[in-house]
Design a protein around this motif. Structure first.
Motif, PDB file in Angstrom:
ATOM      1  N   ASP A 130       6.807  22.592  23.097  1.00 57.89           N
ATOM      2  CA  ASP A 130       5.875  22.111  22.082  1.00 57.89           C
ATOM      3  C   ASP A 130       4.752  23.074  21.720  1.00 57.89           C
ATOM      4  O   ASP A 130       4.168  22.947  20.641  1.00 57.89           O
ATOM      5  CB  ASP A 130       5.246  20.787  22.548  1.00 57.89           C
ATOM      6  CG  ASP A 130       6.297  19.707  22.769  1.00 57.89           C
ATOM      7  OD1 ASP A 130       7.380  19.794  22.141  1.00 57.89           O
ATOM      8  OD2 ASP A 130       6.040  18.778  23.565  1.00 57.89           O
ATOM      9  N   ASP A 131       4.421  24.012  22.572  1.00 62.46           N
ATOM     10  CA  ASP A 131       3.309  24.918  22.301  1.00 62.46           C
ATOM     11  C   ASP A 131       3.649  25.839  21.130  1.00 62.46           C
ATOM     12  O   ASP A 131       4.749  26.401  21.081  1.00 62.46           O
ATOM     13  CB  ASP A 131       3.004  25.754  23.549  1.00 62.46           C
ATOM     14  CG  ASP A 131       1.792  26.637  23.348  1.00 62.46           C
ATOM     15  OD1 ASP A 131       0.668  26.103  23.375  1.00 62.46           O
ATOM     16  OD2 ASP A 131       1.982  27.859  23.153  1.00 62.46           O
ATOM     17  N   VAL A 175       6.167  21.564  32.483  1.00 60.79           N
ATOM     18  CA  VAL A 175       6.375  22.963  32.117  1.00 60.79           C
ATOM     19  C   VAL A 175       7.330  23.077  30.933  1.00 60.79           C
ATOM     20  O   VAL A 175       7.044  23.772  29.951  1.00 60.79           O
ATOM     21  CB  VAL A 175       6.903  23.767  33.335  1.00 60.79           C
ATOM     22  CG1 VAL A 175       7.345  25.163  32.920  1.00 60.79           C
ATOM     23  CG2 VAL A 175       5.846  23.838  34.426  1.00 60.79           C
ATOM     24  N   ILE A 176       8.457  22.377  31.001  1.00 60.69           N
ATOM     25  CA  ILE A 176       9.444  22.435  29.912  1.00 60.69           C
ATOM     26  C   ILE A 176       8.865  21.844  28.629  1.00 60.69           C
ATOM     27  O   ILE A 176       9.082  22.384  27.534  1.00 60.69           O
ATOM     28  CB  ILE A 176      10.748  21.716  30.322  1.00 60.69           C
ATOM     29  CG1 ILE A 176      11.384  22.390  31.544  1.00 60.69           C
ATOM     30  CG2 ILE A 176      11.720  21.618  29.163  1.00 60.69           C
ATOM     31  CD1 ILE A 176      12.014  23.730  31.303  1.00 60.69           C
ATOM     32  N   ARG A 184      13.488  31.781  31.066  1.00 59.95           N
ATOM     33  CA  ARG A 184      14.193  31.167  32.193  1.00 59.95           C
ATOM     34  C   ARG A 184      13.147  30.461  33.045  1.00 59.95           C
ATOM     35  O   ARG A 184      12.123  31.047  33.381  1.00 59.95           O
ATOM     36  CB  ARG A 184      14.884  32.273  32.994  1.00 59.95           C
ATOM     37  CG  ARG A 184      15.615  31.840  34.212  1.00 59.95           C
ATOM     38  CD  ARG A 184      16.237  33.044  34.945  1.00 59.95           C
ATOM     39  NE  ARG A 184      17.145  33.793  34.087  1.00 59.95           N
ATOM     40  CZ  ARG A 184      16.900  35.013  33.618  1.00 59.95           C
ATOM     41  NH1 ARG A 184      15.789  35.638  33.911  1.00 59.95           N
ATOM     42  NH2 ARG A 184      17.787  35.624  32.858  1.00 59.95           N
ATOM     43  N   VAL A 185      13.417  29.215  33.394  1.00 59.24           N
ATOM     44  CA  VAL A 185      12.534  28.445  34.273  1.00 59.24           C
ATOM     45  C   VAL A 185      13.324  28.125  35.529  1.00 59.24           C
ATOM     46  O   VAL A 185      14.420  27.574  35.450  1.00 59.24           O
ATOM     47  CB  VAL A 185      12.039  27.147  33.597  1.00 59.24           C
ATOM     48  CG1 VAL A 185      11.156  26.356  34.549  1.00 59.24           C
ATOM     49  CG2 VAL A 185      11.303  27.456  32.300  1.00 59.24           C
ATOM     50  N   LYS A 186      12.770  28.478  36.704  1.00 58.82           N
ATOM     51  CA  LYS A 186      13.443  28.231  37.975  1.00 58.82           C
ATOM     52  C   LYS A 186      12.607  27.277  38.828  1.00 58.82           C
ATOM     53  O   LYS A 186      11.384  27.393  38.865  1.00 58.82           O
ATOM     54  CB  LYS A 186      13.612  29.523  38.774  1.00 58.82           C
ATOM     55  CG  LYS A 186      14.638  30.465  38.285  1.00 58.82           C
ATOM     56  CD  LYS A 186      14.742  31.624  39.263  1.00 58.82           C
ATOM     57  CE  LYS A 186      15.790  32.616  38.852  1.00 58.82           C
ATOM     58  NZ  LYS A 186      15.898  33.697  39.834  1.00 58.82           N
ATOM     59  N   ILE A 187      13.311  26.379  39.501  1.00 61.91           N
ATOM     60  CA  ILE A 187      12.690  25.547  40.521  1.00 61.91           C
ATOM     61  C   ILE A 187      13.603  25.540  41.733  1.00 61.91           C
ATOM     62  O   ILE A 187      14.783  25.885  41.628  1.00 61.91           O
ATOM     63  CB  ILE A 187      12.429  24.107  40.030  1.00 61.91           C
ATOM     64  CG1 ILE A 187      13.730  23.415  39.651  1.00 61.91           C
ATOM     65  CG2 ILE A 187      11.451  24.081  38.877  1.00 61.91           C
ATOM     66  CD1 ILE A 187      13.585  21.936  39.374  1.00 61.91           C
ATOM     67  N   SER A 231      14.564  14.482  35.769  1.00 61.68           N
ATOM     68  CA  SER A 231      15.532  14.690  34.692  1.00 61.68           C
ATOM     69  C   SER A 231      14.831  15.091  33.395  1.00 61.68           C
ATOM     70  O   SER A 231      13.716  14.654  33.112  1.00 61.68           O
ATOM     71  CB  SER A 231      16.331  13.407  34.462  1.00 61.68           C
ATOM     72  OG  SER A 231      17.217  13.574  33.376  1.00 61.68           O
ATOM     73  N   LEU A 232      15.514  15.897  32.594  1.00 62.03           N
ATOM     74  CA  LEU A 232      14.997  16.319  31.284  1.00 62.03           C
ATOM     75  C   LEU A 232      15.663  15.597  30.125  1.00 62.03           C
ATOM     76  O   LEU A 232      15.496  15.996  28.977  1.00 62.03           O
ATOM     77  CB  LEU A 232      15.197  17.826  31.105  1.00 62.03           C
ATOM     78  CG  LEU A 232      14.451  18.760  32.027  1.00 62.03           C
ATOM     79  CD1 LEU A 232      14.712  20.204  31.626  1.00 62.03           C
ATOM     80  CD2 LEU A 232      12.970  18.479  32.020  1.00 62.03           C
TER      81      LEU A 232
END
Length: 161
Positions: free
Chosen positions: A49-50, A43-44, A89-92, A102-103
């Protein structure tokens, strides 16, 4: 923002649970992506990149503790697209056992943010190159930002002239 929301849903499919748009008045609208924990890197990467997204800056990784839930922690990623002047905002969600991917391979600055979440909440990150305490001492017991962390100390400290 609705077009971007639809584009994210169409492109990521099952990798996201939901995508919401919130209006913050004068500050405009922001999108919140509720992603699946196992798909967070996908997702990140997509959001970075999109060409319609271009969220190239990772601003912060934050934690939130909800001890009554089975997956007690929210891990929240804040990203910025300077090209499109947008925030996302991305939530998990995760628990105390299952680590979050890890990112650090995507964003080198994720190293410090992930270490802080580990130190303060005990959230583990799989694939992190150096996951150790960053704000507390190495011998510190517990995680200070958890809701069940004791408010009183274990050692009485007194001032002595």
């Amino acid at each position: 923002m609705q077009d971007l929301k639809d584009h994210i849903i169409d492109s990521l499919g099952d990798a996201v649970n939901s995508v919401d748009v919130a209006n913050f008045g004068d500050k405009g609208e922001e999108i919140t992506v509720n992603a699946r924990r196992a798909e967070v890197v996908k997702v990140i990467s997509f959001l970075r990149d999109d060409p319609l997204c271009k969220f190239a800056a990772l601003i912060d990784i934050a934690g939130a503790d909800y001890p009554a839930r089975d997956r007690r922690f929210d891990v929240v990623y804040h990203m910025l697209s300077m090209q499109h002047n947008r925030r996302i905002r991305v939530k998990i969600t995760t628990d105390t056992v299952v680590p979050v991917p890890s990112l650090t391979e995507l964003f080198p600055n994720a190293d410090w943010y992930e270490r802080e979440a580990f130190d303060m909440y005990g959230i583990a990150f799989d694939g992190h190159p150096d996951l150790r305490r960053i704000l507390t001492d190495y011998g510190f017991d517990g995680h200070p930002l958890r809701k069940d962390f004791p408010l009183t100390g274990f050692v009485e400290v007194r001032y002595d002239d």
